[in-house]
Design a protein around this motif. Structure first.
Motif, mmCIF file in Angstrom:
data_model
loop_
_atom_site.group_PDB
_atom_site.id
_atom_site.type_symbol
_atom_site.label_atom_id
_atom_site.label_comp_id
_atom_site.label_asym_id
_atom_site.label_seq_id
_atom_site.Cartn_x
_atom_site.Cartn_y
_atom_site.Cartn_z
ATOM 1 N N GLY A 1 17.831 -3.181 6.885
ATOM 2 C CA GLY A 1 18.262 -3.096 5.466
ATOM 3 C C GLY A 1 19.507 -2.875 5.536
ATOM 4 N N LEU A 2 20.422 -2.608 4.300
ATOM 5 C CA LEU A 2 21.910 -3.104 4.140
ATOM 6 C C LEU A 2 22.758 -1.887 4.080
ATOM 7 N N ARG A 3 22.008 -1.125 3.907
ATOM 8 C CA ARG A 3 22.450 0.296 4.645
ATOM 9 C C ARG A 3 22.414 0.709 5.396
ATOM 10 N N ARG A 4 21.800 0.383 6.211
ATOM 11 C CA ARG A 4 21.361 1.092 7.408
ATOM 12 C C ARG A 4 22.081 0.544 8.792
ATOM 13 N N ASP B 1 18.906 1.714 -8.575
ATOM 14 C CA ASP B 1 19.790 1.349 -8.718
ATOM 15 C C ASP B 1 20.262 3.235 -7.697
ATOM 16 N N ASP B 2 18.925 3.703 -7.613
ATOM 17 C CA ASP B 2 18.358 4.577 -6.503
ATOM 18 C C ASP B 2 18.141 4.143 -5.904
ATOM 19 N N ILE B 3 18.884 3.545 -4.774
ATOM 20 C CA ILE B 3 18.467 2.659 -3.027
ATOM 21 C C ILE B 3 18.270 4.068 -2.241
ATOM 22 N N THR B 4 19.674 4.235 -2.604
ATOM 23 C CA THR B 4 19.673 5.864 -1.262
ATOM 24 C C THR B 4 18.650 6.601 -1.140
ATOM 25 N N GLY B 5 17.720 7.147 -2.607
ATOM 26 C CA GLY B 5 17.283 7.863 -3.076
ATOM 27 C C GLY B 5 15.367 7.441 -2.707
ATOM 28 N N ILE B 6 14.916 6.233 -2.416
ATOM 29 C CA ILE B 6 13.895 5.406 -2.554
ATOM 30 C C ILE B 6 14.105 4.854 -1.502
ATOM 31 N N MET B 7 14.782 5.030 -0.333
ATOM 32 C CA MET B 7 15.038 4.561 0.752
ATOM 33 C C MET B 7 14.373 6.062 1.272
ATOM 34 N N ALA B 8 15.093 6.836 1.181
ATOM 35 C CA ALA B 8 14.869 8.245 1.588
ATOM 36 C C ALA B 8 13.030 8.639 2.028
ATOM 37 N N ASP B 9 13.056 8.996 0.327
ATOM 38 C CA ASP B 9 11.963 8.791 0.391
ATOM 39 C C ASP B 9 10.972 7.824 1.169
ATOM 40 N N ILE B 10 10.807 6.863 1.045
ATOM 41 C CA ILE B 10 9.678 5.928 2.177
ATOM 42 C C ILE B 10 10.142 5.779 3.721
ATOM 43 N N GLU B 11 11.184 6.518 3.724
ATOM 44 C CA GLU B 11 11.271 7.502 5.893
ATOM 45 C C GLU B 11 10.749 8.352 6.120
ATOM 46 N N ARG B 12 9.893 9.292 4.382
ATOM 47 C CA ARG B 12 9.153 10.152 4.656
ATOM 48 C C ARG B 12 7.235 9.578 5.054
ATOM 49 N N VAL B 13 7.032 8.493 4.334
ATOM 50 C CA VAL B 13 5.728 8.313 3.771
ATOM 51 C C VAL B 13 5.847 7.187 5.354
ATOM 52 N N VAL B 14 6.521 5.928 5.972
ATOM 53 C CA VAL B 14 6.618 5.388 6.407
ATOM 54 C C VAL B 14 7.040 4.871 7.295
ATOM 55 N N ARG C 1 0.799 -0.801 0.102
ATOM 56 C CA ARG C 1 -0.360 0.112 0.240
ATOM 57 C C ARG C 1 0.502 1.491 -0.015
ATOM 58 N N TYR C 2 1.962 1.150 1.073
ATOM 59 C CA TYR C 2 3.219 2.637 1.144
ATOM 60 C C TYR C 2 4.221 2.641 0.235
ATOM 61 N N MET C 3 5.047 1.630 0.323
ATOM 62 C CA MET C 3 6.247 1.737 -0.354
ATOM 63 C C MET C 3 5.912 1.729 -2.063
ATOM 64 N N THR C 4 5.295 0.396 -2.344
ATOM 65 C CA THR C 4 5.623 -0.148 -3.824
ATOM 66 C C THR C 4 5.206 1.100 -4.765
ATOM 67 N N PRO C 5 3.907 2.198 -4.447
ATOM 68 C CA PRO C 5 4.397 3.610 -5.245
ATOM 69 C C PRO C 5 5.583 4.300 -5.248
ATOM 70 N N VAL C 6 6.020 4.645 -3.954
ATOM 71 C CA VAL C 6 7.407 4.794 -4.216
ATOM 72 C C VAL C 6 8.305 4.221 -5.474
ATOM 73 N N LEU C 7 8.609 2.867 -5.054
ATOM 74 C CA LEU C 7 9.332 1.992 -5.976
ATOM 75 C C LEU C 7 8.891 2.164 -7.464
ATOM 76 N N VAL C 8 7.594 2.078 -8.079
ATOM 77 C CA VAL C 8 6.954 1.647 -9.097
ATOM 78 C C VAL C 8 7.777 2.950 -10.177
ATOM 79 N N GLY C 9 9.262 3.225 -11.435
ATOM 80 C CA GLY C 9 9.037 4.221 -11.903
ATOM 81 C C GLY C 9 10.311 4.225 -12.247
ATOM 82 N N ARG C 10 10.991 4.154 -10.220
ATOM 83 C CA ARG C 10 11.994 4.624 -10.450
ATOM 84 C C ARG C 10 13.027 3.860 -10.822
ATOM 85 N N ARG C 11 14.637 3.859 -10.505
ATOM 86 C CA ARG C 11 15.591 2.315 -10.699
ATOM 87 C C ARG C 11 16.383 1.992 -9.636
#
Length: 373
Positions: free
Chosen positions: A279-282, A85-98, A73-83
């Motif tokens: 995850g691995l980054r954190r 290799d944009d892991i840092t940006g994706i996870m930062a945006d997920i952090e704002r949502v969840v 419900r909340y993470m997939t909309p952030v993911l779809v359409g992104r690349r």
């Protein structure tokens, strides 16, 4: 150029049976629920992550059911359409949502790493700086059977060279009875293998003060999280009292948690689970704080299946800060094999697989068989 855009995110819940019931301080399980998260790119490359908690929501508040809902419900909309290799940006945006939901975030983080590495044709550890070792020590968690059976199980593992270090869960029984049980096992294995205990944060301060010195005097080599996770002052008091290492688990999820433990001298070792850290980054951030403070790190487990275990293995082989062994035994507890080629355990160690991504391939027939209907 490869198409790195994310075109779909799919989740699947599995219930995988265990070889025997696995007991924690407050519950036990005879099957482990897993949430598989599949991230697929425009070129049809799929990376997998695994959402898993040790025995259900009693530990950290998440379950495979909550993880599935949050991811879909909340993470997939952030993911779809992104690349991928944009892991840092994706996870930062997920952090704002969840907020929190670190086990769910870990599943997404690992799936992104697996997909990106597969697109590049390299192993996940390459994305983490490369593997400086190709295997890690693995401690085995003994069951909750009668003492004679526990000792026999440990001795069989030693004789077959599967494991040379063991952990016993505590906290479910009367503390005096529990202590006596552990000391019998420790005495039987003296000179053959190390024994450590995990109380899963279930003792209060006075109980810990009464019984932990007995365990240390009896040959137990490490005490894991004896008291509630938020009571860092109590953990620090116990750490100063005991002549053996204290390991924090429930007390450490974030880099800031690691900083607070270091400031207070609350533990000598941190249990680093790539799942509970998000995850691995954190996880790398948690380990970096620990290394700066002179604390050791243990590659801990949430009883992951082969995907989560492979991810933690790549992490442990790429980060010198994981310097206090591991307990990445999860797949050995499963009575069903989910991979085409099982992970390789031998001589008390888990060996790093080769190949792109996590280096493992799911057996989709097995996945289908154990998928929750």
């Amino acid at each position: 150029m490869p198409d790195l855009s994310i075109v779909s995110v799919e989740t699947t819940i599995l219930d995988v049976p265990l070889i025997r019931p696995h007991k924690f301080a407050t519950t036990s399980m005879d099957a482990q629920p897993l949430l598989l998260v599949a991230v697929t790119t425009g070129d049809g490359v799929t990376g997998y992550g695994e959402g898993v908690v040790p025995g259900g929501p009693w530990w950290g508040g998440e379950s495979v059911e909550t993880m599935q809902a949050v991811v879909e419900r909340y993470m997939t909309p952030v993911l779809v359409g992104r690349r991928v290799d944009d892991i840092t940006g994706i996870m930062a945006d997920i952090e704002r949502v969840v907020a929190a939901a670190r086990f769910a975030k870990a599943a997404v983080d690992v799936a992104l790493h697996d997909a990106w590495a597969r697109c590049l044709g390299v192993p996940v550890h390459t994305l983490l700086g490369g593997a400086f070792r190709t295997s890690v020590d693995v401690t085995w968690a003994l069951g909750s059977a009668p003492v004679e059976e526990i000792i026999a199980e440990a001795q069989e593992k030693i004789e077959t060279r599967r494991h040379f270090s063991f952990k016993l869960k505590m906290g479910a029984l009367d503390p005096a009875t529990d202590t006596e049980r552990v000391l019998r096992v420790t005495e039987a294995l003296a000179g053959q293998a190390g024994v450590r205990v995990d109380v899963n944060a279930r003792w209060d301060r006075l109980t810990a003060l009464r019984h932990l010195p007995e365990l240390a005097d009896g040959g137990v080599e490490l005490i894991e999280q004896p008291t509630p996770g938020e009571q860092l002052e109590v953990l620090a008091e116990l750490n100063a009292l005991l002549p053996i290492p204290v390991m924090a688990d429930e007390s450490v999820h974030t880099p800031h948690d690691a900083l607070e433990i270091a400031r207070r001298g609350a533990a000598d070792v941190l249990a680093v689970k790539t799942t509970k850290c998000g995850g691995l980054r954190r996880s790398r951030e948690v380990v970096a704080v620990a290394r700066a403070a002179g604390l050791a790190c243990h590659g801990a487990t949430s009883i992951e299946g082969p995907i989560g275990t492979a991810a933690s293995l790549h992490f442990a082989c790429a980060d010198p800060g994981i310097d206090f062994g591991t307990e990445l035994f999860g797949p050995l507890l499963f009575s069903a094999e989910l991979l085409q080629e099982p992970l390789h355990y031998a001589d008390g160690r888990l060996h790093l697989p080769t190949g792109p991504g996590l280096g493992v391939e799911l057996n989709m027939d097995a996945v289908a068989r154990w998928t929750r209907k």
